[in-house]
Design a protein around this motif. Structure first.
Motif, PDB file in Angstrom:
ATOM      1  N   ASP A 112     -35.501  19.514   2.410  1.00 15.03           N
ATOM      2  CA  ASP A 112     -35.755  20.598   1.459  1.00 15.03           C
ATOM      3  C   ASP A 112     -36.702  21.638   2.055  1.00 15.03           C
ATOM      4  OD1 ASP A 112     -34.138  19.405  -0.406  1.00 15.03           O
ATOM      5  OD2 ASP A 112     -35.777  18.460  -1.507  1.00 15.03           O
ATOM      6  N   ASN A 113     -37.739  21.169   2.752  1.00 16.44           N
ATOM      7  CA  ASN A 113     -38.699  22.089   3.376  1.00 16.44           C
ATOM      8  C   ASN A 113     -38.020  22.995   4.399  1.00 16.44           C
ATOM      9  OD1 ASN A 113     -40.882  21.171   1.913  1.00 16.44           O
ATOM     10  ND2 ASN A 113     -41.591  19.758   3.491  1.00 16.44           N
ATOM     11  N   LEU A 114     -37.179  22.398   5.224  1.00 14.16           N
ATOM     12  CA  LEU A 114     -36.477  23.188   6.239  1.00 14.16           C
ATOM     13  C   LEU A 114     -35.567  24.221   5.592  1.00 14.16           C
ATOM     14  CD1 LEU A 114     -35.566  20.381   8.799  1.00 14.16           C
ATOM     15  CD2 LEU A 114     -37.267  22.177   9.095  1.00 14.16           C
ATOM     16  N   GLY A 115     -34.852  23.794   4.545  1.00 13.35           N
ATOM     17  CA  GLY A 115     -33.963  24.720   3.859  1.00 13.35           C
ATOM     18  C   GLY A 115     -34.712  25.869   3.224  1.00 13.35           C
ATOM     19  N   THR A 117     -37.698  26.997   4.065  1.00 14.17           N
ATOM     20  CA  THR A 117     -38.314  27.826   5.101  1.00 14.17           C
ATOM     21  C   THR A 117     -37.330  28.825   5.674  1.00 14.17           C
ATOM     22  OG1 THR A 117     -39.900  26.090   5.679  1.00 14.17           O
ATOM     23  CG2 THR A 117     -39.468  27.785   7.345  1.00 14.17           C
ATOM     24  N   PHE A 118     -36.157  28.353   6.058  1.00  9.96           N
ATOM     25  CA  PHE A 118     -35.220  29.238   6.740  1.00  9.96           C
ATOM     26  C   PHE A 118     -34.434  30.125   5.781  1.00  9.96           C
ATOM     27  CE2 PHE A 118     -36.413  26.514  10.157  1.00  9.96           C
ATOM     28  CZ  PHE A 118     -36.311  27.316  11.271  1.00  9.96           C
ATOM     29  N   SER A 119     -34.307  29.717   4.519  1.00 12.74           N
ATOM     30  CA  SER A 119     -33.638  30.590   3.552  1.00 12.74           C
ATOM     31  C   SER A 119     -34.528  31.764   3.164  1.00 12.74           C
ATOM     32  CB  SER A 119     -33.238  29.801   2.301  1.00 12.74           C
ATOM     33  OG  SER A 119     -34.384  29.335   1.610  1.00 12.74           O
ATOM     34  N   ASN A 120     -35.826  31.609   3.347  1.00 10.39           N
ATOM     35  CA  ASN A 120     -36.767  32.692   3.027  1.00 10.39           C
ATOM     36  C   ASN A 120     -37.232  33.453   4.264  1.00 10.39           C
ATOM     37  OD1 ASN A 120     -37.722  32.623  -0.035  1.00 10.39           O
ATOM     38  ND2 ASN A 120     -37.393  30.497   0.602  1.00 10.39           N
ATOM     39  N   LEU A 121     -36.627  33.188   5.393  1.00 13.46           N
ATOM     40  CA  LEU A 121     -37.031  33.835   6.636  1.00 13.46           C
ATOM     41  C   LEU A 121     -36.440  35.238   6.739  1.00 13.46           C
ATOM     42  CD1 LEU A 121     -38.546  33.284   9.330  1.00 13.46           C
ATOM     43  CD2 LEU A 121     -36.368  32.540  10.275  1.00 13.46           C
ATOM     44  N   ASP A 122     -37.274  36.207   7.049  1.00 11.51           N
ATOM     45  CA  ASP A 122     -36.837  37.584   7.273  1.00 11.51           C
ATOM     46  C   ASP A 122     -36.444  37.705   8.744  1.00 11.51           C
ATOM     47  OD1 ASP A 122     -36.705  40.334   7.882  1.00 11.51           O
ATOM     48  OD2 ASP A 122     -38.107  40.833   6.267  1.00 11.51           O
ATOM     49  N   TYR A 123     -35.137  37.801   9.003  1.00 11.15           N
ATOM     50  CA  TYR A 123     -34.659  37.777  10.382  1.00 11.15           C
ATOM     51  C   TYR A 123     -35.077  39.011  11.174  1.00 11.15           C
ATOM     52  CZ  TYR A 123     -31.945  33.755   8.921  1.00 11.15           C
ATOM     53  OH  TYR A 123     -31.579  32.526   8.449  1.00 11.15           O
ATOM     54  N   TRP A 244     -50.937  14.192   3.205  1.00 10.75           N
ATOM     55  CA  TRP A 244     -51.020  15.285   4.169  1.00 10.75           C
ATOM     56  C   TRP A 244     -49.759  16.126   4.096  1.00 10.75           C
ATOM     57  CZ3 TRP A 244     -55.696  15.763   6.288  1.00 10.75           C
ATOM     58  CH2 TRP A 244     -56.510  14.631   6.320  1.00 10.75           C
ATOM     59  N   ASP A 245     -49.873  17.369   4.524  1.00 11.78           N
ATOM     60  CA  ASP A 245     -48.702  18.241   4.597  1.00 11.78           C
ATOM     61  C   ASP A 245     -47.969  18.013   5.912  1.00 11.78           C
ATOM     62  OD1 ASP A 245     -49.010  19.473   2.123  1.00 11.78           O
ATOM     63  OD2 ASP A 245     -50.432  20.937   2.907  1.00 11.78           O
ATOM     64  N   SER A 246     -46.729  18.442   5.946  1.00 14.85           N
ATOM     65  CA  SER A 246     -45.872  18.250   7.118  1.00 14.85           C
ATOM     66  C   SER A 246     -45.871  19.482   8.016  1.00 14.85           C
ATOM     67  CB  SER A 246     -44.441  17.960   6.661  1.00 14.85           C
ATOM     68  OG  SER A 246     -43.539  18.023   7.740  1.00 14.85           O
ATOM     69  N   ASN A 247     -45.781  19.269   9.311  1.00 15.09           N
ATOM     70  CA  ASN A 247     -45.670  20.360  10.274  1.00 15.09           C
ATOM     71  C   ASN A 247     -44.251  20.491  10.825  1.00 15.09           C
ATOM     72  OD1 ASN A 247     -48.217  21.574  10.379  1.00 15.09           O
ATOM     73  ND2 ASN A 247     -49.023  19.986  11.716  1.00 15.09           N
ATOM     74  N   ILE A 248     -43.292  19.794  10.217  1.00 14.78           N
ATOM     75  CA  ILE A 248     -41.940  19.784  10.778  1.00 14.78           C
ATOM     76  C   ILE A 248     -41.281  21.156  10.690  1.00 14.78           C
ATOM     77  CG2 ILE A 248     -39.611  18.839  10.497  1.00 14.78           C
ATOM     78  CD1 ILE A 248     -40.863  16.181   9.792  1.00 14.78           C
ATOM     79  N   SER A 249     -41.307  21.784   9.522  1.00 14.49           N
ATOM     80  CA  SER A 249     -40.696  23.111   9.403  1.00 14.49           C
ATOM     81  C   SER A 249     -41.485  24.132  10.212  1.00 14.49           C
ATOM     82  CB  SER A 249     -40.625  23.542   7.937  1.00 14.49           C
ATOM     83  OG  SER A 249     -41.913  23.591   7.357  1.00 14.49           O
ATOM     84  N   THR A 250     -42.801  23.952  10.275  1.00 19.35           N
ATOM     85  CA  THR A 250     -43.636  24.850  11.073  1.00 19.35           C
ATOM     86  C   THR A 250     -43.290  24.731  12.552  1.00 19.35           C
ATOM     87  OG1 THR A 250     -45.380  24.353   9.480  1.00 19.35           O
ATOM     88  CG2 THR A 250     -46.008  25.605  11.419  1.00 19.35           C
ATOM     89  N   MET A 251     -43.112  23.497  13.012  1.00 17.68           N
ATOM     90  CA  MET A 251     -42.750  23.272  14.408  1.00 17.68           C
ATOM     91  C   MET A 251     -41.368  23.834  14.722  1.00 17.68           C
ATOM     92  SD  MET A 251     -43.398  22.124  17.428  1.00 17.68           S
ATOM     93  CE  MET A 251     -44.736  20.927  17.426  1.00 17.68           C
ATOM     94  N   MET A 252     -40.430  23.673  13.801  1.00 17.58           N
ATOM     95  CA  MET A 252     -39.087  24.193  14.058  1.00 17.58           C
ATOM     96  C   MET A 252     -39.101  25.717  14.173  1.00 17.58           C
ATOM     97  SD  MET A 252     -35.455  23.461  12.136  1.00 17.58           S
ATOM     98  CE  MET A 252     -35.348  21.827  12.886  1.00 17.58           C
ATOM     99  N   LEU A 253     -39.865  26.382  13.304  1.00 13.85           N
ATOM    100  CA  LEU A 253     -39.972  27.833  13.404  1.00 13.85           C
ATOM    101  C   LEU A 253     -40.613  28.227  14.728  1.00 13.85           C
ATOM    102  CD1 LEU A 253     -39.807  30.691  12.240  1.00 13.85           C
ATOM    103  CD2 LEU A 253     -42.040  30.280  11.160  1.00 13.85           C
ATOM    104  N   LEU A 254     -41.675  27.510  15.109  1.00 18.36           N
ATOM    105  CA  LEU A 254     -42.343  27.803  16.376  1.00 18.36           C
ATOM    106  C   LEU A 254     -41.386  27.628  17.543  1.00 18.36           C
ATOM    107  CD1 LEU A 254     -44.758  28.364  18.197  1.00 18.36           C
ATOM    108  CD2 LEU A 254     -45.421  25.959  17.947  1.00 18.36           C
ATOM    109  N   GLU A 255     -40.622  26.552  17.552  1.00 10.95           N
ATOM    110  CA  GLU A 255     -39.690  26.326  18.654  1.00 10.95           C
ATOM    111  C   GLU A 255     -38.604  27.394  18.695  1.00 10.95           C
ATOM    112  OE1 GLU A 255     -38.336  22.235  18.612  1.00 10.95           O
ATOM    113  OE2 GLU A 255     -40.059  21.694  19.861  1.00 10.95           O
TER     114      GLU A 255
END
Length: 290
Positions: A112-115, A117-123, A244-255
């Motif tokens: 859900d976090n990944l979805g 994050t990327f659905s709200n991303l301004d390309y 704790w919060d997750s860094n998975i979506s943050t890491m994916m955006l960074l990568e």
């Protein structure tokens, strides 16, 4: 696990095209000082935004709220989420946790976090930020906070290989004035700041912005106060069944940013990779397989 409820910020973005000019004036005032600008009474927030009370009432209904009290309560809940510590976070999800193994709930939350994050991303914003990261005319500084310094270290390791003039700022804020001393207009500062937001990072961002440094901020869905001075802000959804919060979506955006920056200047980057491999061979740092 049900889909996370949309924030007021997201609802404004979703319905912005349907708002009247006066409603947009209130929406913009709220976004400029979010969520604090909406936490007072309807008459006060209307006065502060220089619009009428009926304008505010109409806008909150367009966002899907029955009335201003429900809108106000939604902002209060977001504010509470921003400042909650690990104990409160665990209590929040534990009281609502569905039946099932933690691994399944964790996997669903991350998905859900990944979805989100990327659905709200301004390309377009993403492309502009990547262009800034690839600009070697200026220096790139990278910094993170108590938890996000691991992300900053990861970013530095990759960007240092991709391009020249990269500086990893230490985690000690006492040393930051030394870095700021050398910052000039045209430099870039990549920052990571998630709840609880760090006041020293905010002050660093303000000092850098005053010197004409372009700030790229990676934060959570509630948005660090650094947003007010950042040129590019990326919101990553981070809640999971944990204290704790997750860094998975943050890491994916960074990568994704690292990959795009590599492609932006591939000819130069390829030469750097080849020279770097030669140096690794000379130092025998890595084992070679025949």
């Amino acid at each position: 696990m049900s889909k996370p409820a949309a924030s007021v910020r997201e609802l404004i973005r979703e319905h912005y095209s349907t708002l009247t000019q006066s409603e947009r004036k209130f929406a913009n005032a709220l976004l400029e000082n979010y969520p604090a600008a909406g936490l007072a009474s309807i008459t006060i927030v209307a006065s502060n935004a220089e619009v009428s009370t009926p304008t505010v009432a109409r806008m909150v209904q367009k966002l899907g709220f029955k009335g201003y009290p429900q809108f106000h309560q939604a902002l209060l809940k977001e504010l509470e989420a921003q400042v909650s510590g690990p104990t409160q976070r665990r209590a929040n999800w534990a009281s609502e946790a569905p039946e099932g193994h933690l691994l399944n709930r964790f996997a669903q939350a991350v998905t859900d976090n990944l979805g989100q994050t990327f659905s709200n991303l301004d390309y377009e914003q993403f492309d502009r930020a990547v262009h800034q990261l690839a600009d070697t005319e200026g220096r790139l500084y990278v910094v993170g906070g108590r938890i996000t310094r691991a992300l900053a270290d990861y970013a530095f390791t990759h960007f240092q290989a991709i391009r020249q003039h990269v500086t990893h700022m230490t985690s000690s804020s006492a040393t930051w004035p030394h870095y700021v001393l050398d910052m000039v207009e045209g430099d870039t500062l990549l920052m990571f700041d998630v709840r609880r937001y760090e006041t020293n990072l905010q002050r660093l961002a303000e000092l850098a912005a005053e010197r004409g440094v372009k700030i790229i901020l990676i934060t959570d869905q509630w948005a660090s106060p650094i947003t007010s001075v950042a040129h590019y802000t990326f919101n990553c959804w981070v809640e999971i069944p944990s204290a704790w919060d997750s860094n998975i979506s943050t890491m994916m955006l960074l990568e994704a940013m690292i990959s795009a920056t590599q492609e932006e200047g591939w000819d130069e980057t390829r030469e750097r990779y080849e020279r770097l491999d030669e140096l690794f061979d000379m130092t025998r740092l890595f084992r070679k397989f025949s």
